[in-house]
Write a protein that holds these residues in place. Structure first.
Motif, mmCIF file in Angstrom:
data_model
loop_
_atom_site.group_PDB
_atom_site.id
_atom_site.type_symbol
_atom_site.label_atom_id
_atom_site.label_comp_id
_atom_site.label_asym_id
_atom_site.label_seq_id
_atom_site.Cartn_x
_atom_site.Cartn_y
_atom_site.Cartn_z
ATOM 1 N N GLN A 242 0.808 -1.212 0.184
ATOM 2 C CA GLN A 242 0.013 0.045 0.039
ATOM 3 C C GLN A 242 0.900 1.254 0.171
ATOM 4 O O GLN A 242 0.644 2.150 -0.792
ATOM 5 N N THR A 245 2.657 1.739 -3.445
ATOM 6 C CA THR A 245 1.858 2.063 -4.479
ATOM 7 C C THR A 245 1.365 3.612 -4.376
ATOM 8 O O THR A 245 1.310 4.311 -5.610
ATOM 9 N N GLU A 249 2.255 6.439 -7.039
ATOM 10 C CA GLU A 249 1.306 7.401 -7.568
ATOM 11 C C GLU A 249 1.598 8.925 -7.366
ATOM 12 O O GLU A 249 1.401 9.740 -8.050
ATOM 13 N N PRO A 295 6.913 -1.069 -6.860
ATOM 14 C CA PRO A 295 6.052 -2.216 -6.747
ATOM 15 C C PRO A 295 5.776 -2.736 -8.148
ATOM 16 O O PRO A 295 5.492 -2.195 -8.986
ATOM 17 N N ARG A 307 4.227 -10.816 -6.131
ATOM 18 C CA ARG A 307 4.523 -9.403 -5.799
ATOM 19 C C ARG A 307 5.997 -9.447 -5.292
ATOM 20 O O ARG A 307 6.535 -9.984 -4.712
ATOM 21 N N ASP A 334 2.795 -1.379 -12.981
ATOM 22 C CA ASP A 334 1.261 -0.635 -13.267
ATOM 23 C C ASP A 334 1.665 0.483 -13.504
ATOM 24 O O ASP A 334 1.120 1.593 -12.622
#
Length: 853
Positions: A242, A245, A249, A295, A307, A334
Motif C-alpha cells: 500500500q 503504491t 502514484e 511495486p 509481488r 502498473d
C-alpha cells in the motif's frame, strides 16, 4: 493600569499600546497576542465623557503610549521578535497568534518572506525553512502517516485553520513559509574528496567531468530524506505494498506538474574554485533509479500474481508488444508510458538481442558446479512453464525479426527448442528445452509412442527423440519455421530408429505377430532413410537410388544386434540369416539346424485411413538387402542331373498344343497385359521355338547351400524340370503327367507367383478338355479367350515328327510288355521258392517229432 494587573512606568523599555475603537480584542487566537503586548486597560477610556477621553488620550501619548495599529504591531513587535529568536521563550499560543495576526493584517508576503517563521507542528514549534514540515489532512493534503507509513512525518498543526476555516488562505501562507504536501527535495552542497568520490554513486559519472585528478569536487545536489526513508522502510507485506503504491502514484502524478519532481534530477558539479566541471545525477535521482522500491508483479497461473519490489530499470511496462514475447517471465509495473517511466528507466520496448538474451536464460539449465562452464552446444536444456501463446509469439518474433544467420547460429549452439511434456491445460504448458539434434517433427511410424514405456525404463540406452508436431502442428507458421528455416528433421534419425529396433527386440524374447509387424515397419523406415531424397550427394548414389554411405552406416549399426526374427528367437547377421522365398527349398533345408530362415509375415491391412498396409514389403526387403541378407534361392546352387537323356516328342506335342492358348489367355486378360508386353520385349517367340524337350531315365536336382564352413547338400527327385528356360525334361515313367509339365511351363511365361497361379488354373481346366473340342470351345468362350488379331505374332512350338511320336508310343508299349513278362517271371521264381521253403519246414518238423518219440 494595563489589561493585565501590572503597573509600569512610562519610561520603561516596554512599549505600551492603547486600544483604538476600530480594533476588537478577540477572546480567540488573538487574545494571546494582546496578552503578549502591554495594552492600556479599556476601562481608562470607557467610563469618561468624550472630552475627558480626549484629554486622557493626549496624556497617554505624552507618556509614550501608542495607538494599536496592525502594521505598526507587525513591524515593531512581531517581526523583531521572530528575527531575534526571542519567540522561543514565548508560549506556543502566543507564537501561533503571531501567524494569525500576520494572515489577517499583513499587506504583503514580502514582509515575512525572509523570516525563519516558526509554526506549530506535531513536534512543537519548528521553522519550515530548516525542518521538513508537511500539511496535515486538515489542509487538504492526504493523510501522510496513513498513506505513506515508514517515515516520521512532521505535520502542521490544524489550530491555524480552525481559527477561520480558510484552507486556501492558510495553504498559500504556509507554502510561502516552506510547508509542503508531498516529498520535500532540497538543494544541498556536497564536497567530495577523490577517495569519497570513488566510493560514491557518482564514481562512474565522474569520468566525464572536467576536473583535475585527485582534486575535490563540489555538487549542488538535490536530496530527499522522505523518499529514501519510504523506499527503504521495513513494513508488513500488505502495508508495504500500500505504501509503495501510494509513493509511486505521488511521484507519477507530480512528475512534470504539481510538485514537479522532474526538476530535481540533475546536480551541478564545480571544482574547489566554483568553476563548473560537469553535471551529474542528483542523490534524489540516484535513489529513484537505484533503490528496490518500485511495486512490481509477475503474472502466474489462474490470474495470480507474484509481488515484489524492484529497481525501475528491472521492470517492464505492460504493453502488448512486450507481453507478447516476454509473457509471464519478467516483472511488470502498473505504470503508463510517460516521461516519468522513461526517466526512471522502466523498459517498454523489446529487441531481438534482448529477446535472445532472455531465451538463453530460459532455456539453459544452470549447472550445479558454477565454477565449471561448458560450451553452449553442450549445455543441458532447462525445464520451462509458460503459455502456449507466449511460446508461439517468441518463435514468430524471431522468425519475423531475427536475421536467418543469427537465428540458425542461436539454435545450433543453444538448447532453444521447447518441447511440451503433456497437453496444454488452460492455455498453460510445461516442458523442457532441447538442442536441434535432439528433436524432430514427427514419427510417422508411431513406434516411439507405442514403446515409450520401454524407452523410459531405467538404464535404457535409447536416445529417445522429442517430437514437435504434437505441440506445434496447430500453431500458425511453426512447421515451416522448424522444418524449412531451422532444418529440423522430419522424423527420427537412423541411429534413433536402430536404437528403438534393438530395444524392441531385446524386450520381446519371442517374436510375436504384433511385434513382427512393428519390426517390419522399422525395417521399411530404415530402408527409406538410405534412399536419396534430393539431387545432392551424387557421388554416393547407388544405381537403385540408394546412398551407399548411409547403407554402409546402417549395416554397421545392426551387424552385431540380434534384431532379425526367426520362428522363436532373434538372431544377428553372424548367423547368416536368409529369406525363405521358395517353399520347396524351405522344405528341403528346414531339417538342417545351421540353416537360419527369417520369419517375415506379410503386411497387415489397416482401416484407420482406408485400406492401407502397415508397411511396404518392398522397403522391408530393401532393408534386408542393405544388411546383406540374401534370398534362400540366391544362396542355393542347383544342378539338374539326368541319366539316359533322349528326345521326348510326346511332351513336345503337348506343349505345341497348349502354347497358343497360353498366348491368347495372356493377350486377352487386361491384368496380365504388362506380362504379355514384357514377354514380347524379351523375345518369347524365339525362346519357344528353340525350346528342346527330353525324357530321361532318372531326373533329380542336386542342391548345395553354402552356410558356415561345410555346405549343405541335398538331392531331390523330380518329375519335370525347366532348365535355363531352354530345356524341358521329364522322367520317362511320367510322360503322361501333363499337369506337372504345365507347372514347369508356366515358369517360362510368368515370374510372379500370383500370375503363375492364375495361368495354372487356366491350364488345369484346359488340359482336361484336350480331347473334347466342343467343351474346349465353351470353356474358351467362358474365359474370354478369343483368337489373336491377324497381325499379332504367333507363339509356336515346332511339332515333332509323327514318326518319332509313333516310335515313342511303341517303345512305351514294349516297355510295359517287357515289364509284365519280368513281373510274371519273378512271380514264378517266388512261387518256387515258397514251395521249397514249405517242404523244408515239413522235413524239420518230422525230424523233431521222430526224435521226441
Amino acid at each position: 493600569c494595563l489589561c493585565e494587573p501590572v503597573f509600569i512606568f512610562s519610561d520603561d523599555d516596554a512599549v505600551i499600546w492603547s486600544l483604538v475603537l476600530t480594533l476588537s480584542v478577540s477572546s480567540g487566537a488573538l487574545s494571546a497576542l494582546y496578552k503578549d503586548v502591554s495594552v492600556v486597560h479599556p476601562s481608562l477610556l470607557s467610563c469618561l465623557d468624550p472630552l475627558e477621553t480626549q484629554q486622557v488620550r493626549e496624556l497617554l501619548r505624552r507618556l509614550g503610549v501608542h495607538e494599536l495599529e496592525p502594521q505598526q504591531l507587525l513591524d515593531e513587535h512581531i517581526y523583531p521578535l521572530i528575527r531575534s529568536s526571542r519567540w522561543k521563550s514565548k508560549p506556543e499560543s502566543v507564537v501561533v497568534s503571531y501567524l494569525v495576526f500576520i494572515k489577517q493584517h499583513s499587506s504583503s508576503s514580502r514582509d515575512y518572506s525572509d523570516l525563519q517563521m516558526p509554526v506549530l507542528t506535531s513536534r512543537g514549534l519548528l521553522c519550515p525553512t530548516s525542518e521538513r514540515v508537511h500539511f496535515s489532512d486538515e489542509y487538504g493534503n492526504i493523510n501522510l502517516p496513513q498513506k505513506l507509513p515508514g517515515y516520521d512525518w512532521i505535520l502542521l498543526s490544524p489550530c491555524y485553520v480552525q481559527t477561520d476555516d480558510d484552507v486556501a488562505g492558510w495553504r498559500e501562507l504556509f507554502f510561502r513559509l516552506g510547508v509542503r504536501d508531498g516529498l520535500i527535495v532540497r538543494k544541498e552542497k556536497r564536497t567530495l574528496t577523490s577517495t569519497e568520490l570513488a566510493s560514491s554513486p557518482w564514481c562512474t559519472e565522474s569520468t566525464a567531468w572536467r576536473q583535475d585528478p585527485g582534486a575535490d569536487c563540489v555538487l549542488d545536489d538535490y536530496a530527499c530524506e522522505e523518499f529514501h526513508a519510504l523506499a527503504t522502510a521495513q513494513l508488513p507485506g500488505s502495508l508495504l505494498l500500500q505504501q509503495r503504491t501510494a509513493l509511486l502514484e505521488l511521484l507519477e502524478t507530480n512528475w512534470d506538474t504539481g510538485h514537479g519532481y522532474s526538476r530535481y534530477l540533475t546536480a551541478e558539479v564545480t571544482d574547489g574554485d566554483g568553476r563548473p566541471t560537469g553535471r551529474a545525477r542528483s542523490s534524489f535521482y540516484h535513489h529513484l533509479c537505484g533503490l528496490e522500491w518500485l511495486p512490481a508483479y509477475r503474472p502466474l497461473k489462474a490470474g495470480q500474481q507474484e509481488r515484489k519490489f524492484l529497481r525501475p530499470s528491472s521492470v517492464y511496462l505492460r504493453l502488448p508488444e512486450v507481453t507478447d514475447v516476454l509473457g509471464t517471465h519478467v516483472d511488470y509495473a502498473d505504470v503508463g508510458s510517460s516521461e516519468f517511466s522513461r526517466a526512471l528507466g522502466m523498459r517498454e520496448t523489446i529487441s531481438v538481442d534482448v529477446l535472445i538474451k532472455y531465451l538463453k536464460e530460459w532455456c539453459v539449465k544452470p549447472r550445479d558446479d558454477e565454477d565449471q562452464t561448458l560450451p553452449e552446444d553442450q549445455s543441458e536444456g532447462a525445464e520451462f512453464t509458460s503459455t502456449v501463446e507466449h511460446v508461439h509469439n517468441v518463435y514468430r518474433y524471431l522468425d519475423d525479426s531475427c536475421p536467418q544467420s543469427s537465428l540458425k547460429e542461436l539454435f545450433q549452439h543453444t538448447p532453444a527448442v521447447f518441447v511440451a511434456d503433456s497437453r496444454p491445460h488452460d492455455g498453460w504448458c510445461s516442458g523442457r528445452f532441447y538442442h536441434l539434434k535432439e528433436v524432430c517433427w514427427t514419427d510417422a511410424t508411431a513406434m516411439f509412442q507405442r514403446y515409450r514405456d520401454f524407452a523410459r525404463r531405467a538404464g535404457s540406452p535409447l536416445q529417445e527423440p522429442r517430437f514437435l508436431a504434437p505441440f506445434y502442428r496447430d500453431l500458425d507458421g511453426m512447421k515451416g519455421f522448424f522444418l524449412r528455416l531451422l532444418n529440423v528433421h522430419e522424423g527420427p534419425n537412423m541411429k534413433q530408429y536402430v536404437g528403438l529396433l534393438e530395444l524392441i527386440c531385446s524386450s520381446c524374447a519371442i517374436p510375436t505377430a504384433e511385434v513382427l509387424q512393428d519390426v517390419s515397419l522399422l525395417y521399411a523406415t530404415l530402408a527409406q532413410k538410405c534412399k536419396v531424397q534430393g539431387c545432392g550427394e551424387q557421388e554416393n548414389v547407388h544405381q537403385r537410388g540408394l546412398n551407399s554411405a548411409y547403407c554402409s552406416t546402417l549395416k554397421g549399426m545392426v551387424s552385431d544386434m540380434k534384431v532379425f526374427p526367426t520362428k522363436d528367437s532373434w538372431v544377428s547377421l553372424s548367423r547368416k540369416p536368409m529369406i525363405g522365398d521358395s517353399r520347396e527349398l524351405e522344405k528341403i533345408f528346414k531339417p538342417h539346424q545351421q540353416v537360419c530362415l527369417l520369419n517375415l509375415p506379410p503386411a497387415k491391412k489397416t482401416r484407420n485411413f482406408g485400406e492401407r498396409v502397415t508397411f511396404s514389403e518392398e522397403d522391408r526387403r530393401l532393408f534386408l538387402e542393405i544388411c546383406g541378407v540374401r534370398l534362400l534361392s540366391d544362396c542355393v546352387k542347383s544342378e539338374p542331373l539326368t541319366e539316359n537323356l533322349r528326345p521326348c516328342p510326346s511332351m513336345q506335342a503337348m506343349v505345341c498344343w497348349v502354347v497358343p492358348y497360353i498366348q491368347r489367355f495372356l493377350y486377352h486378360h487386361d491384368e496380365l497385359s504388362e506380362v504379355y508386353v514384357k514377354l514380347k520385349e524379351d523375345g518369347i517367340a524365339e525362346k519357344i521355338k528353340r525350346l528342346s524337350f527330353g525324357q530321361v531315365g532318372k531326373l533329380y536336382i542336386r542342391y548345395q547351400l553354402d552356410v558356415g564352413e561345410d555346405p549343405v547338400i541335398e538331392l531331390q527327385d523330380v518329375i519335370c524340370l525347366l532348365k535355363d528356360e531352354k530345356e524341358l525334361y521329364i522322367q520317362k515313367d511320367h510322360l503322361s503327367e501333363d499337369l506337372d509339365i504345365c507347372r514347369e511351363l508356366v515358369k517360362l511365361f510368368c515370374a510372379e507367383i500370383g500370375h503363375r497361379k492364375e495361368l495354372m488354373q487356366f491350364l488345369s481346366s484346359l488340359i482336361t478338355l484336350r480331347s473334347d473340342q466342343r467343351a474346349l470351345n465353351r470353356f474358351l468362350t467362358k474365359e474370354d479367350v478369343r483368337d489373336l488379331p491377324s497381325d499379332e505374332e504367333q507363339w509356336e512350338v515346332p511339332e515333332p515328327p509323327k514318326r518319332e511320336i509313333l516310335l515313342e508310343r511303341v517303345e512305351r508299349l514294349q516297355g510295359s510288355k517287357s515289364s509284365e513278362r519280368r513281373r510274371s517271371q519273378w512271380s514264378a521264381v517266388f512261387a518256387a521258392a515258397l514251395r521249397t521253403l514249405e517242404k523244408g519246414i515239413d522235413c524239420i518238423f518230422s525230424s523233431i517229432l521222430a526224435a521226441h518219440i
